[in-house]
Design a protein around this motif. Structure first.
Motif, PDB file in Angstrom:
ATOM      1  N   VAL A   1       0.834  -1.206   0.000  1.00  9.21           N
ATOM      2  CA  VAL A   1       0.000   0.000   0.000  1.00  9.21           C
ATOM      3  C   VAL A   1       0.864   1.249   0.000  1.00  9.21           C
ATOM      4  N   LEU A   2       1.998   1.205   0.677  1.00 10.17           N
ATOM      5  CA  LEU A   2       2.865   2.377   0.749  1.00 10.17           C
ATOM      6  C   LEU A   2       3.565   2.680  -0.571  1.00 10.17           C
ATOM      7  N   THR A   3       3.459   1.782  -1.556  1.00  4.38           N
ATOM      8  CA  THR A   3       3.933   2.096  -2.910  1.00  4.38           C
ATOM      9  C   THR A   3       2.890   2.875  -3.692  1.00  4.38           C
ATOM     10  N   ARG A   4       1.709   3.071  -3.096  1.00  2.42           N
ATOM     11  CA  ARG A   4       0.589   3.815  -3.689  1.00  2.42           C
ATOM     12  C   ARG A   4       0.115   3.225  -5.027  1.00  2.42           C
ATOM     13  N   PRO A   5      -0.173   1.939  -5.077  1.00  5.42           N
ATOM     14  CA  PRO A   5      -0.703   1.364  -6.314  1.00  5.42           C
ATOM     15  C   PRO A   5      -2.125   1.854  -6.564  1.00  5.42           C
ATOM     16  N   PRO A   6      -2.504   2.082  -7.817  1.00  7.40           N
ATOM     17  CA  PRO A   6      -3.865   2.527  -8.110  1.00  7.40           C
ATOM     18  C   PRO A   6      -4.871   1.395  -7.959  1.00  7.40           C
ATOM     19  N   GLY A   7      -6.129   1.783  -7.773  1.00 13.90           N
ATOM     20  CA  GLY A   7      -7.215   0.813  -7.803  1.00 13.90           C
ATOM     21  C   GLY A   7      -7.531   0.132  -6.495  1.00 13.90           C
ATOM     22  N   LEU A   8      -6.850   0.475  -5.408  1.00 19.19           N
ATOM     23  CA  LEU A   8      -7.173  -0.094  -4.100  1.00 19.19           C
ATOM     24  C   LEU A   8      -8.316   0.703  -3.485  1.00 19.19           C
ATOM     25  N   LEU A   9      -9.381   0.006  -3.084  1.00 19.63           N
ATOM     26  CA  LEU A   9     -10.514   0.697  -2.463  1.00 19.63           C
ATOM     27  C   LEU A   9     -10.389   0.773  -0.958  1.00 19.63           C
ATOM     28  N   SER A  10      -9.821  -0.260  -0.343  1.00 18.52           N
ATOM     29  CA  SER A  10      -9.714  -0.252   1.116  1.00 18.52           C
ATOM     30  C   SER A  10      -8.671  -1.257   1.555  1.00 18.52           C
ATOM     31  N   LEU A  11      -8.333  -1.183   2.836  1.00 14.40           N
ATOM     32  CA  LEU A  11      -7.341  -2.056   3.437  1.00 14.40           C
ATOM     33  C   LEU A  11      -7.870  -2.575   4.764  1.00 14.40           C
ATOM     34  N   VAL A  12      -7.836  -3.903   4.940  1.00 16.94           N
ATOM     35  CA  VAL A  12      -8.147  -4.531   6.224  1.00 16.94           C
ATOM     36  C   VAL A  12      -6.851  -5.101   6.774  1.00 16.94           C
ATOM     37  N   LEU A  13      -6.471  -4.677   7.964  1.00 17.06           N
ATOM     38  CA  LEU A  13      -5.270  -5.160   8.638  1.00 17.06           C
ATOM     39  C   LEU A  13      -5.719  -6.024   9.810  1.00 17.06           C
ATOM     40  N   ALA A  14      -5.454  -7.319   9.719  1.00 10.64           N
ATOM     41  CA  ALA A  14      -5.939  -8.286  10.707  1.00 10.64           C
ATOM     42  C   ALA A  14      -4.771  -8.805  11.541  1.00 10.64           C
ATOM     43  N   GLY A  15      -4.888  -8.681  12.866  1.00  8.50           N
ATOM     44  CA  GLY A  15      -3.783  -9.090  13.738  1.00  8.50           C
ATOM     45  C   GLY A  15      -2.478  -8.504  13.250  1.00  8.50           C
ATOM     46  N   PRO A  16      -2.430  -7.175  13.048  1.00  8.84           N
ATOM     47  CA  PRO A  16      -1.354  -6.583  12.257  1.00  8.84           C
ATOM     48  C   PRO A  16      -0.053  -6.368  13.011  1.00  8.84           C
ATOM     49  N   VAL A  17       1.009  -6.233  12.222  1.00  7.47           N
ATOM     50  CA  VAL A  17       2.334  -5.894  12.721  1.00  7.47           C
ATOM     51  C   VAL A  17       2.836  -4.710  11.902  1.00  7.47           C
ATOM     52  N   ALA A  18       3.213  -3.623  12.574  1.00  6.28           N
ATOM     53  CA  ALA A  18       3.836  -2.488  11.895  1.00  6.28           C
ATOM     54  C   ALA A  18       5.242  -2.228  12.414  1.00  6.28           C
ATOM     55  N   ASP A  19       5.586  -2.843  13.549  1.00  2.00           N
ATOM     56  CA  ASP A  19       6.858  -2.580  14.220  1.00  2.00           C
ATOM     57  C   ASP A  19       7.350  -3.904  14.797  1.00  2.00           C
ATOM     58  N   ALA A  20       8.283  -4.559  14.092  1.00  2.86           N
ATOM     59  CA  ALA A  20       8.737  -5.885  14.518  1.00  2.86           C
ATOM     60  C   ALA A  20       9.435  -5.864  15.878  1.00  2.86           C
ATOM     61  N   PRO A  21      10.323  -4.917  16.168  1.00  2.00           N
ATOM     62  CA  PRO A  21      10.928  -4.914  17.511  1.00  2.00           C
ATOM     63  C   PRO A  21       9.898  -4.760  18.632  1.00  2.00           C
ATOM     64  N   ALA A  22       8.897  -3.908  18.434  1.00  2.00           N
ATOM     65  CA  ALA A  22       7.857  -3.759  19.455  1.00  2.00           C
ATOM     66  C   ALA A  22       7.046  -5.046  19.585  1.00  2.00           C
ATOM     67  N   TYR A  23       6.793  -5.684  18.454  1.00  3.98           N
ATOM     68  CA  TYR A  23       6.064  -6.956  18.467  1.00  3.98           C
ATOM     69  C   TYR A  23       6.848  -7.999  19.269  1.00  3.98           C
ATOM     70  N   GLN A  24       8.158  -8.083  19.025  1.00  2.00           N
ATOM     71  CA  GLN A  24       8.970  -9.052  19.763  1.00  2.00           C
ATOM     72  C   GLN A  24       8.933  -8.765  21.258  1.00  2.00           C
ATOM     73  N   ALA A  25       8.991  -7.504  21.647  1.00  2.00           N
ATOM     74  CA  ALA A  25       8.947  -7.168  23.066  1.00  2.00           C
ATOM     75  C   ALA A  25       7.644  -7.630  23.704  1.00  2.00           C
ATOM     76  N   GLU A  26       6.528  -7.442  23.002  1.00  4.84           N
ATOM     77  CA  GLU A  26       5.240  -7.876  23.535  1.00  4.84           C
ATOM     78  C   GLU A  26       5.132  -9.391  23.607  1.00  4.84           C
ATOM     79  N   THR A  27       5.626 -10.076  22.581  1.00  6.64           N
ATOM     80  CA  THR A  27       5.538 -11.541  22.595  1.00  6.64           C
ATOM     81  C   THR A  27       6.459 -12.138  23.660  1.00  6.64           C
ATOM     82  N   LEU A  28       7.575 -11.496  23.909  1.00  7.90           N
ATOM     83  CA  LEU A  28       8.424 -11.956  25.014  1.00  7.90           C
ATOM     84  C   LEU A  28       7.703 -11.798  26.346  1.00  7.90           C
ATOM     85  N   ARG A  29       6.958 -10.716  26.483  1.00 10.91           N
ATOM     86  CA  ARG A  29       6.168 -10.518  27.705  1.00 10.91           C
ATOM     87  C   ARG A  29       5.119 -11.613  27.839  1.00 10.91           C
ATOM     88  N   LEU A  30       4.442 -11.947  26.734  1.00 12.92           N
ATOM     89  CA  LEU A  30       3.452 -13.021  26.760  1.00 12.92           C
ATOM     90  C   LEU A  30       4.103 -14.370  27.061  1.00 12.92           C
TER      91      LEU A  30
END
Length: 304
Positions: free
Chosen positions: A116-145
């Motif tokens: 999506v960040l390449t801005r391709p044409p023709g996309l109407l919407s985006l669904v982000l399910a159980g998403p990850v945007a920051d891998a180091p933060a994700y690892q910190a949370e999973t280590l806590r779990l």
């Protein structure tokens, strides 16, 4: 309900796809599903095909290169983020998915965000399910779990991680205690989830991610697009589970960074609400897609 299967040529290999439902002129816009992993076939998201039965919307699945029904090339140089972003674009182009809605789950959310960040044409919407945007933060949370697991389980995990033997069956068995809490809380797991989970290409998973959800040693260990989330100018729906490995704290940060994003938290789910609460999940996603199309139609009529 029609089902069409085939393959798309990609970098000298073949990517398998399945289209559920018929695409008709003026009909509902297809939903392209990008599954998680890495190295995992799409099967665990098959419940989303219910959108076709319930609303008539075509749903498109594909197995990423190296897993499932797609080719399994013996070429470690392919296992990069760029490969799979390019593959997503190739599937969309070959199947003439313009316009299209995009749904990315877990690792698939990372692919979807990069695309999506390449801005391709023709996309109407985006669904982000159980998403990850920051891998180091994700690892910190999973280590806590991980620290919530019984001490004996943690001992096995820690011992094999220290020894670099995360491919040992003892380690994989111990990791199931984590997955049963934070990946899917159904007992037993449904067959389509078992098919995906037992078919993971470990070479792909470890090259990109690492030994486990909390053990990031692959090329994505420092991946972080948080600073670019404000560039997204699509309608965005974020979904996650109350007990998700993508914890509410992580997801809240993402939602707050994406302009106008909506967030639905599934109270009875972990990482797989499409399987744990399938009817509820389809209602939420289906309503969002329908609303996006209705709004787009209203804008087109107003412009005319």
């Amino acid at each position: 309900m029609s089902v069409t299967e085939g393959t798309v040529p990609f970098r000298g290999h073949r990517t398998w796809y399945r289209v559920v439902g018929a695409r008709t002129p003026g009909g509902q816009v297809p939903l392209l599903v990008v599954n998680g992993g890495p190295g995992c076939p799409h099967d665990y998201l098959d419940d989303l095909a219910g959108l076709t039965r319930e609303t008539g919307r075509p749903v498109v699945f594909y197995d990423q290169l190296g897993c499932g029904r797609s080719d399994h090339p013996d070429d470690p140089s392919l296992w990069t983020l760029d490969t799979f972003v390019d593959e997503l674009a190739a599937v969309r182009e070959a199947l003439h998915l313009d316009p299209v809605h995009l749904l990315g789950h877990s690792w698939g959310s990372q692919l979807a965000l990069e695309y999506v960040l390449t801005r391709p044409p023709g996309l109407l919407s985006l669904v982000l399910a159980g998403p990850v945007a920051d891998a180091p933060a994700y690892q910190a949370e999973t280590l806590r779990l991980k620290e919530s697991l019984p001490a004996a389980v943690r001992e096995v995990l820690d011992r094999h991680e220290a020894a670099g033997t995360t491919d040992d069956p003892e380690y994989q068995d111990a990791a199931l205690a984590f997955y049963a809490r934070y990946l899917c809380r159904l007992d037993p797991w449904p067959p389509h989830l078992v098919r995906s989970f037992t078919s993971i290409n470990r070479e792909v998973y470890e090259a990109l991610w690492g030994g486990a959800e909390w053990n990031l040693t692959g090329s994505l260990k420092d991946w972080d697009v948080t600073a670019r989330l404000g560039e997204i100018d699509l309608p965005v729906l974020v979904t996650s589970g109350r007990h998700d490995v993508a914890t509410p704290a992580l997801v809240r940060d993402l939602v707050e960074a994406v302009p106008g994003a909506a967030w639905v938290l599934f109270e009875e789910s972990s990482h797989m609400p499409s399987a744990e609460e399938p009817e509820h999940y389809r209602r939420v996603v289906g309503a969002f897609l329908a609303e996006v199309e209705a709004d787009a139609g209203s804008r087109s009529r107003a412009a005319a």
